[in-house]
Motif scaffolding. Structure first.
Motif, PDB file in Angstrom:
ATOM      1  N   SER A 242     -10.033  -6.722 -12.827  1.00 56.53           N
ATOM      2  CA  SER A 242      -9.041  -7.802 -12.986  1.00 56.53           C
ATOM      3  C   SER A 242      -8.126  -7.539 -14.190  1.00 56.53           C
ATOM      4  O   SER A 242      -6.928  -7.816 -14.145  1.00 56.53           O
ATOM      5  CB  SER A 242      -9.736  -9.153 -13.115  1.00 56.53           C
ATOM      6  N   THR A 243      -8.706  -6.972 -15.260  1.00 55.61           N
ATOM      7  CA  THR A 243      -7.876  -6.609 -16.424  1.00 55.61           C
ATOM      8  C   THR A 243      -6.901  -5.502 -16.043  1.00 55.61           C
ATOM      9  O   THR A 243      -5.719  -5.543 -16.409  1.00 55.61           O
ATOM     10  CB  THR A 243      -8.763  -6.120 -17.594  1.00 55.61           C
TER      11      THR A 243
ATOM     12  N   ARG B 129       6.334  -4.918 -14.057  1.00 50.72           N
ATOM     13  CA  ARG B 129       7.414  -5.792 -14.564  1.00 50.72           C
ATOM     14  C   ARG B 129       8.455  -5.014 -15.386  1.00 50.72           C
ATOM     15  O   ARG B 129       9.547  -5.510 -15.640  1.00 50.72           O
ATOM     16  CB  ARG B 129       6.823  -6.920 -15.411  1.00 50.72           C
TER      17      ARG B 129
ATOM     18  N   ARG C  68       0.274  -5.119 -13.248  1.00 51.20           N
ATOM     19  CA  ARG C  68       1.336  -6.115 -13.029  1.00 51.20           C
ATOM     20  C   ARG C  68       2.364  -6.046 -14.165  1.00 51.20           C
ATOM     21  O   ARG C  68       3.565  -6.089 -13.944  1.00 51.20           O
ATOM     22  CB  ARG C  68       0.740  -7.523 -12.995  1.00 51.20           C
ATOM     23  N   LEU C  69       1.821  -5.933 -15.381  1.00 46.44           N
ATOM     24  CA  LEU C  69       2.688  -5.873 -16.559  1.00 46.44           C
ATOM     25  C   LEU C  69       3.597  -4.642 -16.492  1.00 46.44           C
ATOM     26  O   LEU C  69       4.799  -4.717 -16.757  1.00 46.44           O
ATOM     27  CB  LEU C  69       1.819  -5.833 -17.827  1.00 46.44           C
TER      28      LEU C  69
ATOM     29  N   LYS D  17      -5.739  -4.898 -13.153  1.00 46.36           N
ATOM     30  CA  LYS D  17      -4.692  -5.453 -12.289  1.00 46.36           C
ATOM     31  C   LYS D  17      -3.600  -6.126 -13.132  1.00 46.36           C
ATOM     32  O   LYS D  17      -2.410  -6.000 -12.847  1.00 46.36           O
ATOM     33  CB  LYS D  17      -5.310  -6.455 -11.316  1.00 46.36           C
ATOM     34  N   ARG D  18      -4.054  -6.798 -14.198  1.00 49.74           N
ATOM     35  CA  ARG D  18      -3.073  -7.455 -15.089  1.00 49.74           C
ATOM     36  C   ARG D  18      -2.188  -6.411 -15.770  1.00 49.74           C
ATOM     37  O   ARG D  18      -0.984  -6.597 -15.909  1.00 49.74           O
ATOM     38  CB  ARG D  18      -3.798  -8.313 -16.130  1.00 49.74           C
ATOM     39  N   VAL D  19      -2.838  -5.309 -16.193  1.00 47.57           N
ATOM     40  CA  VAL D  19      -2.067  -4.228 -16.840  1.00 47.57           C
ATOM     41  C   VAL D  19      -1.041  -3.650 -15.858  1.00 47.57           C
ATOM     42  O   VAL D  19       0.126  -3.440 -16.200  1.00 47.57           O
ATOM     43  CB  VAL D  19      -3.022  -3.112 -17.353  1.00 47.57           C
TER      44      VAL D  19
END
Lengths: 142, 113
Positions: free
Chosen positions: A4-5, A15, A11-12, A7-9
């Motif tokens: 999950s971490t 962006r 996504r970032l 995935k956040r990275v």
């Protein structure tokens, strides 16, 4: 780093791409990253993926700004050098933390000199190795 | 075809494998990554960023196109080779054949002496 971490990275990093590229490929890229993580039981090569996304975002931005590769190399080298210098200055216990204006100026001069050396070395290397990296024009089919 | 061969610069290895992978059938992003790794015997493993950078360039040049396979959703687009992309791939294959033929002929001539 858990999925999950990661995935956040990802996504970032996605962006960082220009908005239209993100709109066109963002969801798809994230789906591919997730698919590879499901199959491998975790994001297979997070560093490689992060590097690829970062490089892709930089190139997409540069194409938008019509910057030549050498200019990008120079900017990246200068920022990296500045970051390294700043981090090392904080982390290494043997390096004196500047306490006076003179010491700060000395260290700033040292940092600027290092950046200047890189600014000369990188374009020189690019020019000298261009013939090795891109021999394509000499090998056209007759 | 010959005209394409004359104008074309050699393709980079990832782009070559990408076009080869799409020459068989339309594929979506993840299947494409796996196919490239398979046809190159694991030698070329593209990261997602690199793959989509290449896909974007090839879409711009109209060498590939998005293909509505029925189950295509926003996060699972299928890509296929266009006739222009197929021409470029054929030209590149011809160029590589020509190089291989030349090398083989020189090697045979050397061995025959």
């Amino acid at each position: 780093m858990n999925p999950s971490t990661m995935k956040r990275v990802f996504r970032l990093l996605i962006r960082l791409y220009p908005a239209d590229v993100r709109e066109q490929f963002g969801a798809e890229m994230l789906a591919v990253l997730e698919a590879s993580s499901t199959e491998a039981g975790g994001f297979g090569h997070p560093l490689r993926e992060c590097g690829g996304l970062l490089r892709g975002a930089i190139w997409a931005r540069c194409q938008r700004l019509r910057l030549p590769p050498v200019a990008v190399g120079l900017v990246v080298a200068a920022v990296t050098q500045w970051l390294l210098y700043t981090i090392l200055l904080r982390l290494l216990p043997s390096m004196p933390v500047p306490t006076s204006a003179i010491e700060r100026n000395n260290q700033l001069t040292l940092g600027l000199m290092a950046v200047a050396v890189l600014l000369v070395i990188i374009p020189l290397t690019v020019v000298l190795t261009r013939g090795i990296q891109r021999p394509a024009r000499k090998h056209r089919l007759r | 075809m010959r005209q394409v061969a004359n104008l074309q610069e050699p393709l980079s290895e990832p782009v070559f494998y990408l076009l080869v992978s799409l020459a068989g059938e339309p594929l979506h992003g993840y299947a494409l990554m796996k196919e490239i790794a398979e046809v190159s015997a694991g030698r070329v493993q593209l990261s997602t960023g690199t793959l989509y950078g290449a896909l974007r360039r090839l879409l711009d040049r109209e060498w590939i196109e998005r293909f509505d396979s029925g189950d295509s959703s926003r996060d699972k687009q299928v890509y296929r080779l266009t006739s222009l992309g197929r021409s470029h791939l054929t030209a590149e294959a011809a160029r590589l054949n020509e190089l291989a033929r030349l090398a083989s002929a020189r090697l045979r001539a050397k061995e025959a002496r």
